[in-house]
Write a protein that holds these residues in place. Structure first.
Motif, PDB file in Angstrom:
ATOM      1  N   SER A 151       0.909  -0.874  -0.160  1.00 33.89           N
ATOM      2  CA  SER A 151       0.243  -0.103  -0.501  1.00 33.89           C
ATOM      3  C   SER A 151       1.011   1.490   0.173  1.00 33.89           C
ATOM      4  CB  SER A 151      -0.906  -0.032   1.081  1.00 33.89           C
ATOM      5  OG  SER A 151      -0.544   0.663   2.683  1.00 33.89           O
ATOM      6  N   ALA A 152       0.231   2.085  -0.737  1.00 34.73           N
ATOM      7  CA  ALA A 152       0.904   3.639  -0.077  1.00 34.73           C
ATOM      8  C   ALA A 152       1.353   4.156   0.994  1.00 34.73           C
ATOM      9  CB  ALA A 152       0.310   5.215  -1.164  1.00 34.73           C
ATOM     10  N   PHE A 153       0.373   3.253   2.256  1.00 32.42           N
ATOM     11  CA  PHE A 153       1.016   3.736   3.316  1.00 32.42           C
ATOM     12  C   PHE A 153       2.331   3.432   3.928  1.00 32.42           C
ATOM     13  CE2 PHE A 153       0.969   3.755   7.995  1.00 32.42           C
ATOM     14  CZ  PHE A 153       1.314   5.021   8.101  1.00 32.42           C
ATOM     15  N   GLY A 154       2.066   1.776   3.657  1.00 32.14           N
ATOM     16  CA  GLY A 154       3.288   0.502   3.884  1.00 32.14           C
ATOM     17  C   GLY A 154       4.359   1.061   3.043  1.00 32.14           C
ATOM     18  N   ILE A 155       4.969   1.922   2.304  1.00 35.09           N
ATOM     19  CA  ILE A 155       5.931   2.369   1.266  1.00 35.09           C
ATOM     20  C   ILE A 155       6.225   3.248   2.546  1.00 35.09           C
ATOM     21  CG2 ILE A 155       6.663   3.627  -0.471  1.00 35.09           C
ATOM     22  CD1 ILE A 155       5.079   1.987  -2.264  1.00 35.09           C
ATOM     23  N   ARG A 156       5.415   4.216   2.735  1.00 36.97           N
ATOM     24  CA  ARG A 156       5.656   5.575   3.142  1.00 36.97           C
ATOM     25  C   ARG A 156       6.129   5.603   5.239  1.00 36.97           C
ATOM     26  NH1 ARG A 156       0.705  10.000   5.557  1.00 36.97           N
ATOM     27  NH2 ARG A 156       2.319  11.191   6.517  1.00 36.97           N
ATOM     28  N   ALA A 157       5.447   4.390   5.469  1.00 39.46           N
ATOM     29  CA  ALA A 157       6.240   4.375   7.318  1.00 39.46           C
ATOM     30  C   ALA A 157       7.241   3.331   6.702  1.00 39.46           C
ATOM     31  CB  ALA A 157       4.960   2.886   7.311  1.00 39.46           C
ATOM     32  N   ASN A 158       7.946   2.909   6.168  1.00 42.61           N
ATOM     33  CA  ASN A 158       9.005   2.263   6.009  1.00 42.61           C
ATOM     34  C   ASN A 158      10.033   3.199   6.041  1.00 42.61           C
ATOM     35  OD1 ASN A 158       9.429  -0.935   6.671  1.00 42.61           O
ATOM     36  ND2 ASN A 158       7.001  -0.415   5.255  1.00 42.61           N
ATOM     37  N   ALA A 159       9.728   4.154   4.589  1.00 43.81           N
ATOM     38  CA  ALA A 159      10.101   4.844   4.293  1.00 43.81           C
ATOM     39  C   ALA A 159      11.080   5.816   5.417  1.00 43.81           C
ATOM     40  CB  ALA A 159       9.948   6.257   3.027  1.00 43.81           C
ATOM     41  N   HIS A 160       9.599   6.448   5.965  1.00 45.93           N
ATOM     42  CA  HIS A 160       9.904   7.174   7.202  1.00 45.93           C
ATOM     43  C   HIS A 160      11.433   6.416   8.024  1.00 45.93           C
ATOM     44  CE1 HIS A 160       9.017  10.609   9.922  1.00 45.93           C
ATOM     45  NE2 HIS A 160       9.073   9.690  11.201  1.00 45.93           N
ATOM     46  N   ALA A 161      10.646   5.585   8.963  1.00 43.13           N
ATOM     47  CA  ALA A 161      11.967   4.699   9.431  1.00 43.13           C
ATOM     48  C   ALA A 161      12.789   4.558   8.829  1.00 43.13           C
ATOM     49  CB  ALA A 161      11.074   3.193   9.622  1.00 43.13           C
ATOM     50  N   LEU A 162      13.025   4.306   7.330  1.00 43.83           N
ATOM     51  CA  LEU A 162      14.544   3.644   7.077  1.00 43.83           C
ATOM     52  C   LEU A 162      15.425   5.495   7.349  1.00 43.83           C
ATOM     53  CD1 LEU A 162      13.913   2.294   4.089  1.00 43.83           C
ATOM     54  CD2 LEU A 162      15.567   1.925   5.416  1.00 43.83           C
ATOM     55  N   ALA A 163      14.635   6.725   6.816  1.00 45.40           N
ATOM     56  CA  ALA A 163      15.341   7.974   6.955  1.00 45.40           C
ATOM     57  C   ALA A 163      15.304   8.326   9.005  1.00 45.40           C
ATOM     58  CB  ALA A 163      14.124   8.747   6.886  1.00 45.40           C
ATOM     59  N   ARG A 164      15.185   8.045   9.386  1.00 48.06           N
ATOM     60  CA  ARG A 164      14.962   8.490  10.551  1.00 48.06           C
ATOM     61  C   ARG A 164      15.893   7.548  11.435  1.00 48.06           C
ATOM     62  NH1 ARG A 164      10.264   7.420  14.541  1.00 48.06           N
ATOM     63  NH2 ARG A 164      12.322   8.508  16.282  1.00 48.06           N
ATOM     64  N   TYR A 165      16.135   6.112  11.038  1.00 52.48           N
ATOM     65  CA  TYR A 165      17.214   5.299  11.212  1.00 52.48           C
ATOM     66  C   TYR A 165      18.669   5.847  10.654  1.00 52.48           C
ATOM     67  CZ  TYR A 165      21.056   1.715   8.802  1.00 52.48           C
ATOM     68  OH  TYR A 165      21.337   1.615   8.815  1.00 52.48           O
ATOM     69  N   ALA A 166      18.783   5.905   9.077  1.00 53.07           N
ATOM     70  CA  ALA A 166      20.124   6.520   8.584  1.00 53.07           C
ATOM     71  C   ALA A 166      20.330   7.853   9.682  1.00 53.07           C
ATOM     72  CB  ALA A 166      19.250   6.769   7.355  1.00 53.07           C
ATOM     73  N   ALA A 167      19.761   8.808   9.603  1.00 53.71           N
ATOM     74  CA  ALA A 167      19.833  10.370  10.045  1.00 53.71           C
ATOM     75  C   ALA A 167      20.338   9.961  11.632  1.00 53.71           C
ATOM     76  CB  ALA A 167      18.727  10.990  10.817  1.00 53.71           C
ATOM     77  N   LEU A 168      20.196   9.100  12.549  1.00 57.01           N
ATOM     78  CA  LEU A 168      20.709   9.049  13.647  1.00 57.01           C
ATOM     79  C   LEU A 168      22.191   8.375  13.660  1.00 57.01           C
ATOM     80  CD1 LEU A 168      17.779   7.347  15.032  1.00 57.01           C
ATOM     81  CD2 LEU A 168      18.717   8.934  16.511  1.00 57.01           C
ATOM     82  N   CYS A 169      22.123   7.748  12.626  1.00 59.85           N
ATOM     83  CA  CYS A 169      23.012   6.822  12.227  1.00 59.85           C
ATOM     84  C   CYS A 169      24.614   7.662  12.027  1.00 59.85           C
ATOM     85  CB  CYS A 169      23.279   5.878  10.865  1.00 59.85           C
ATOM     86  SG  CYS A 169      22.984   4.102  10.978  1.00 59.85           S
ATOM     87  N   GLN A 170      24.163   8.789  11.056  1.00 60.80           N
ATOM     88  CA  GLN A 170      25.323   9.432  10.975  1.00 60.80           C
ATOM     89  C   GLN A 170      25.164  10.578  11.894  1.00 60.80           C
ATOM     90  OE1 GLN A 170      23.775  12.064   6.914  1.00 60.80           O
ATOM     91  NE2 GLN A 170      25.018   9.725   6.185  1.00 60.80           N
ATOM     92  N   GLU A 171      24.244  11.143  12.581  1.00 61.23           N
ATOM     93  CA  GLU A 171      24.538  11.576  13.853  1.00 61.23           C
ATOM     94  C   GLU A 171      25.466  11.024  14.745  1.00 61.23           C
ATOM     95  OE1 GLU A 171      21.132  13.772  17.043  1.00 61.23           O
ATOM     96  OE2 GLU A 171      21.485  11.585  17.662  1.00 61.23           O
ATOM     97  N   ALA A 172      25.776   9.479  15.015  1.00 63.25           N
ATOM     98  CA  ALA A 172      26.635   9.229  15.911  1.00 63.25           C
ATOM     99  C   ALA A 172      28.054   9.026  15.105  1.00 63.25           C
ATOM    100  CB  ALA A 172      25.769   7.501  16.093  1.00 63.25           C
ATOM    101  N   GLY A 173      27.785   8.525  14.257  1.00 66.60           N
ATOM    102  CA  GLY A 173      29.372   8.321  12.916  1.00 66.60           C
ATOM    103  C   GLY A 173      29.184   7.476  12.536  1.00 66.60           C
ATOM    104  N   LEU A 174      28.159   7.048  12.417  1.00 63.75           N
ATOM    105  CA  LEU A 174      28.239   5.826  11.770  1.00 63.75           C
ATOM    106  C   LEU A 174      27.517   5.958  10.457  1.00 63.75           C
ATOM    107  CD1 LEU A 174      26.795   3.039  14.522  1.00 63.75           C
ATOM    108  CD2 LEU A 174      29.011   3.013  13.439  1.00 63.75           C
ATOM    109  N   VAL A 175      28.184   4.693   9.071  1.00 58.92           N
ATOM    110  CA  VAL A 175      27.915   5.074   7.903  1.00 58.92           C
ATOM    111  C   VAL A 175      26.400   4.247   7.594  1.00 58.92           C
ATOM    112  CG1 VAL A 175      28.003   4.053   5.288  1.00 58.92           C
ATOM    113  CG2 VAL A 175      29.827   5.481   6.980  1.00 58.92           C
ATOM    114  N   PRO A 176      25.312   4.833   7.290  1.00 61.63           N
ATOM    115  CA  PRO A 176      24.145   3.855   7.405  1.00 61.63           C
ATOM    116  C   PRO A 176      24.320   3.101   5.951  1.00 61.63           C
ATOM    117  CG  PRO A 176      23.458   6.492   6.465  1.00 61.63           C
ATOM    118  CD  PRO A 176      25.286   5.924   7.195  1.00 61.63           C
ATOM    119  N   ILE A 177      23.596   1.965   6.008  1.00 63.46           N
ATOM    120  CA  ILE A 177      23.455   0.948   4.797  1.00 63.46           C
ATOM    121  C   ILE A 177      21.802   0.805   5.093  1.00 63.46           C
ATOM    122  CG2 ILE A 177      23.462  -1.317   3.770  1.00 63.46           C
ATOM    123  CD1 ILE A 177      26.204  -1.145   4.569  1.00 63.46           C
TER     124      ILE A 177
END
Length: 340
Positions: free
Chosen positions: A150-176
């Motif tokens: 669903s469109a919302f299923g895509i949006r929910a996962n995209a949002h979680a991936l982005a929050r994760y990636a931002a936290l990684c870069q804040e911590a000095g880790l490269v996000p995959i």
């Protein structure tokens, strides 16, 4: 770690002929792997198996990074050397899987969303202290011929991936960043391309909203491929061309590298597809691999839990790493399977 350091780590992982060994199977997943060779999944057997992988001679020529599971990050060799230190000493960058698995997305039948954001900032700080230099988060995108995701299923996962990636870069880790459109099901390659395009578009929009620096991350996508149950399976060249076309439309050139997941393909098919993509010529990003089963299946088959087979298991790993290293240059052919 500033952006220059993040870029340096990301580029080192996907240096020429190099890719990623995904050795981050959860406890239930590695139990399934061990069950297939009739080996009990004890902590010691899991530790020993990973030690066999990480000490194989020559793999540092083709492996730029290894994704570890939480348990593995804390384990050591028989001589007491922590695995992250062992890998770093060989010029292989240690990383860590940080998501806590996909669960059903509430009120969205068939969709899943990956959990693990709670407490992630603190866990990332600990993982960095333990030696990790990059992290990985997998989003699972269920697909069918018409309604999923669903469109919302895509949006929910995209949002979680982005929050994760931002936290990684804040911590000095490269996000995959790993948005995996599953290859289960009966959908054709055309349907896979449509969904993969929707997912990549949503993911990079969210990454941009969250101020993630594209130069300091890596993307781990699925290849654009027909579902396993589809009666029409595209040829190697069609998979390569469709995948690259889709990626060029939606993945910014600033991203240093794309490290494909194998997604249940055979070891040979995964290498063949990677090779065909690189044989097409230069791309905006490094086109590499982040394979689990496609590197490890031959290793497990050779080892079978017996010490007398360790050398054979390590040779099997080196073979697959070397062949994928050649595929990074578009220099692999199937005949090498027998010759190797």
């Amino acid at each position: 770690m500033n952006l220059d350091e993040l870029k340096s780590v990301a580029n080192a992982i996907v240096a020429r002929q190099k890719g990623v060994l995904a050795a981050d199977e959860s406890s239930p997943t590695i139990k399934k792997r061990f069950d297939s060779i009739q080996v009990e999944s004890t902590e010691e057997n899991r530790r020993r198996y990973r030690e066999i992988l990480f000490t194989a001679d020559g793999i540092e020529r083709y492996v730029g990074g290894v994704i570890l599971f939480d348990e593995t990050l804390r384990q050591c060799t028989r001589e007491g050397v922590p695995f992250p230190k062992l890998l770093a000493g060989r010029g292989i960058i240690p990383g860590i899987k940080v998501d806590q698995g996909a669960k059903a997305l509430a009120l969205c039948p068939g969709d899943k969303v990956t959990e693990g954001l709670d407490g992630l900032r603190e866990r990332l700080a600990e993982y960095k202290q333990l030696g990790a230099q990059f992290a990985k988060w997998r989003a699972v995108i269920e697909i069918d011929e018409r309604d999923l995701p669903s469109a919302f299923g895509i949006r929910a996962n995209a949002h979680a991936l982005a929050r994760y990636a931002a936290l990684c870069q804040e911590a000095g880790l490269v996000p995959i960043v790993e948005p995996e459109v599953l290859m289960d099901g009966a959908h054709g390659i055309e349907r896979c391309e449509v969904v993969t395009a929707q997912v990549l578009q949503a993911v990079f929009a969210e990454l941009d909203f969250h101020r993630v620096q594209f130069e300091g991350m890596l993307l781990k996508p699925n290849m654009v491929i027909a579902g396993k149950k589809s009666v029409q399976q595209a040829g190697v060249q069609a998979v390569a061309e469709t995948t690259i076309r889709c990626l060029k439309r939606y993945v910014p050139a600033a991203v240093p590298g794309i490290v494909f997941l194998s997604g249940g393909q055979s070891a040979e098919d995964a290498t063949d597809h990677l090779n065909a993509m690189n044989a097409m010529g230069a791309h905006p990003w490094q086109v590499s691999f982040s394979y689990g089963r496609a590197l490890q299946a031959p290793v497990l088959a050779a080892w079978r839990g017996q010490e007398i087979h360790v050398a054979a298991a390590q040779r099997a790993l080196l073979k697959r790493c070397r062949l994928n290293g050649l595929a990074r240059d578009g220099q692999y052919v199937r005949a090498m399977e027998e010759a190797a």
